[in-house]
Design a protein around this motif. Structure first.
Motif, PDB file in Angstrom:
ATOM      1  N   ARG A  60       0.893  -1.160  -0.019  1.00 53.75           N
ATOM      2  CA  ARG A  60      -0.082  -0.106   0.009  1.00 53.75           C
ATOM      3  C   ARG A  60       0.885   1.335   0.103  1.00 53.75           C
ATOM      4  N   LEU A  61       0.586   2.084  -1.057  1.00 53.23           N
ATOM      5  CA  LEU A  61       1.613   3.221  -1.161  1.00 53.23           C
ATOM      6  C   LEU A  61       0.737   4.390  -0.422  1.00 53.23           C
ATOM      7  N   SER A  62       1.322   5.427  -0.135  1.00 57.02           N
ATOM      8  CA  SER A  62       0.466   6.564   0.330  1.00 57.02           C
ATOM      9  C   SER A  62       1.511   7.967  -0.204  1.00 57.02           C
ATOM     10  N   CYS A  63       0.617   8.967  -0.403  1.00 60.75           N
ATOM     11  CA  CYS A  63       1.123  10.232  -0.782  1.00 60.75           C
ATOM     12  C   CYS A  63       0.454  11.444  -0.284  1.00 60.75           C
ATOM     13  N   ALA A  64       1.148  12.227   0.618  1.00 60.14           N
ATOM     14  CA  ALA A  64       0.440  13.146   1.341  1.00 60.14           C
ATOM     15  C   ALA A  64       1.023  14.509   0.659  1.00 60.14           C
ATOM     16  N   ALA A  65       0.185  15.529   0.368  1.00 62.40           N
ATOM     17  CA  ALA A  65       0.437  16.694   0.049  1.00 62.40           C
ATOM     18  C   ALA A  65       0.580  17.813   1.267  1.00 62.40           C
ATOM     19  N   SER A  66       1.571  18.574   1.177  1.00 53.34           N
ATOM     20  CA  SER A  66       1.721  19.507   2.378  1.00 53.34           C
ATOM     21  C   SER A  66       2.018  20.862   1.811  1.00 53.34           C
ATOM     22  N   GLY A  67       2.073  21.899   2.572  1.00 52.40           N
ATOM     23  CA  GLY A  67       2.305  23.315   1.927  1.00 52.40           C
ATOM     24  C   GLY A  67       1.215  24.171   2.191  1.00 52.40           C
ATOM     25  N   ILE A  68       1.339  25.022   1.513  1.00 53.16           N
ATOM     26  CA  ILE A  68       0.380  26.347   1.412  1.00 53.16           C
ATOM     27  C   ILE A  68      -0.476  25.964   0.235  1.00 53.16           C
ATOM     28  N   PHE A  69      -1.774  25.940   0.252  1.00 54.68           N
ATOM     29  CA  PHE A  69      -2.412  25.751  -0.980  1.00 54.68           C
ATOM     30  C   PHE A  69      -4.037  25.838  -0.787  1.00 54.68           C
ATOM     31  N   SER A  70      -4.799  26.001  -1.747  1.00 50.76           N
ATOM     32  CA  SER A  70      -6.191  26.080  -1.337  1.00 50.76           C
ATOM     33  C   SER A  70      -6.940  24.703  -1.479  1.00 50.76           C
ATOM     34  N   LYS A  71      -6.580  24.024  -2.471  1.00 50.68           N
ATOM     35  CA  LYS A  71      -7.112  22.513  -2.465  1.00 50.68           C
ATOM     36  C   LYS A  71      -6.325  21.748  -3.354  1.00 50.68           C
ATOM     37  N   VAL A  72      -6.620  20.516  -3.303  1.00 48.71           N
ATOM     38  CA  VAL A  72      -5.973  19.492  -4.232  1.00 48.71           C
ATOM     39  C   VAL A  72      -7.067  18.865  -5.132  1.00 48.71           C
ATOM     40  N   TYR A 129       5.442   7.183  -8.764  1.00 45.90           N
ATOM     41  CA  TYR A 129       5.523   8.390  -8.538  1.00 45.90           C
ATOM     42  C   TYR A 129       4.167   8.833  -8.275  1.00 45.90           C
ATOM     43  N   CYS A 130       3.836   9.618  -7.453  1.00 43.54           N
ATOM     44  CA  CYS A 130       2.630  10.473  -6.925  1.00 43.54           C
ATOM     45  C   CYS A 130       2.429  11.712  -7.715  1.00 43.54           C
ATOM     46  N   ASN A 131       1.540  12.036  -8.162  1.00 46.60           N
ATOM     47  CA  ASN A 131       0.992  13.350  -9.014  1.00 46.60           C
ATOM     48  C   ASN A 131      -0.181  13.984  -8.365  1.00 46.60           C
ATOM     49  N   ALA A 132      -0.100  15.222  -8.359  1.00 49.12           N
ATOM     50  CA  ALA A 132      -1.305  15.955  -7.912  1.00 49.12           C
ATOM     51  C   ALA A 132      -1.566  17.374  -8.590  1.00 49.12           C
ATOM     52  N   ALA A 133      -2.962  17.782  -8.886  1.00 41.89           N
ATOM     53  CA  ALA A 133      -2.977  19.057  -9.396  1.00 41.89           C
ATOM     54  C   ALA A 133      -3.614  19.972  -8.125  1.00 41.89           C
ATOM     55  N   VAL A 134      -2.569  20.720  -7.874  1.00 41.68           N
ATOM     56  CA  VAL A 134      -2.740  21.619  -6.538  1.00 41.68           C
ATOM     57  C   VAL A 134      -3.177  22.956  -6.956  1.00 41.68           C
ATOM     58  N   VAL A 135      -4.325  23.547  -6.208  1.00 43.50           N
ATOM     59  CA  VAL A 135      -4.690  24.945  -6.570  1.00 43.50           C
ATOM     60  C   VAL A 135      -3.973  25.871  -5.373  1.00 43.50           C
ATOM     61  N   VAL A 136      -3.307  26.800  -5.793  1.00 42.76           N
ATOM     62  CA  VAL A 136      -2.867  27.811  -5.020  1.00 42.76           C
ATOM     63  C   VAL A 136      -3.530  29.110  -5.040  1.00 42.76           C
ATOM     64  N   ARG A 137      -3.545  30.031  -4.160  1.00 47.13           N
ATOM     65  CA  ARG A 137      -4.094  31.251  -4.059  1.00 47.13           C
ATOM     66  C   ARG A 137      -5.448  31.433  -4.737  1.00 47.13           C
ATOM     67  N   SER A 138      -6.178  30.113  -4.768  1.00 45.21           N
ATOM     68  CA  SER A 138      -7.523  29.802  -5.327  1.00 45.21           C
ATOM     69  C   SER A 138      -7.760  29.890  -6.694  1.00 45.21           C
ATOM     70  N   ILE A 139      -6.776  30.213  -7.336  1.00 45.19           N
ATOM     71  CA  ILE A 139      -7.041  30.182  -8.977  1.00 45.19           C
ATOM     72  C   ILE A 139      -6.067  29.928  -9.589  1.00 45.19           C
ATOM     73  N   TYR A 140      -4.878  29.364  -9.156  1.00 47.41           N
ATOM     74  CA  TYR A 140      -3.753  29.026  -9.909  1.00 47.41           C
ATOM     75  C   TYR A 140      -3.557  27.676  -9.681  1.00 47.41           C
ATOM     76  N   GLU A 141      -3.786  26.533 -10.838  1.00 50.36           N
ATOM     77  CA  GLU A 141      -3.437  25.177 -10.668  1.00 50.36           C
ATOM     78  C   GLU A 141      -2.225  24.707 -11.281  1.00 50.36           C
ATOM     79  N   TYR A 142      -1.386  23.963 -10.591  1.00 53.81           N
ATOM     80  CA  TYR A 142      -0.017  23.558 -10.865  1.00 53.81           C
ATOM     81  C   TYR A 142      -0.109  22.071 -10.575  1.00 53.81           C
TER      82      TYR A 142
END
Length: 120
Positions: A19-31, A94-107
């Protein structure tokens, strides 16, 4: 800054499970969407499974019925339960995530990768 931290890789015999796990951390609006990719030795990185923020899943044909992707939105974490593992599942995951920062930018962000080895 956003980080994806993976865990759960290792060595297992054919037919085993991991079982693999991947946790997102930092400053962002949502994943938004999260996914797992695999890169086998000498091959290109390929999609294994993906899951939307609403829970819709998608699998590569070779993983259907053996792997299950899930997520905990409260923890910003995605999981990959791998059963009936085969030697051809060997690779760096590899884990990949589309992360929204400052409510409007997705990276798109990538984890550092975790090795899975299936061998007798």
């Amino acid at each position: 800054q956003v980080q994806l931290v993976e865990s759960g890789g290792g060595s297992v015999q054919p037919g085993g499970s991991l079982r693999l796990s991947c946790a997102a951390s930092g400053i962002f609006s949502k994943v938004n969407g999260m996914a797992w990719y695999r890169q086998a030795p000498g091959k290109q990185r390929e999609l294994v499974a993906a899951i939307s923020s609403g829970g819709t899943t998608n699998y590569a044909d070779s993983e259907k019925g053996r792997f299950t992707i899930s997520r905990d939105n409260a923890k910003n974490t995605v999981y990959l339960q791998m059963n009936s593992l085969k030697p051809e599942d060997t690779g760096v995951y590899y884990c990949n995530a589309a992360v929204v920062v400052r409510s409007i930018y997705e990276y798109s962000y990538w984890g550092q990768g975790t090795q899975v080895t299936v061998s007798s």
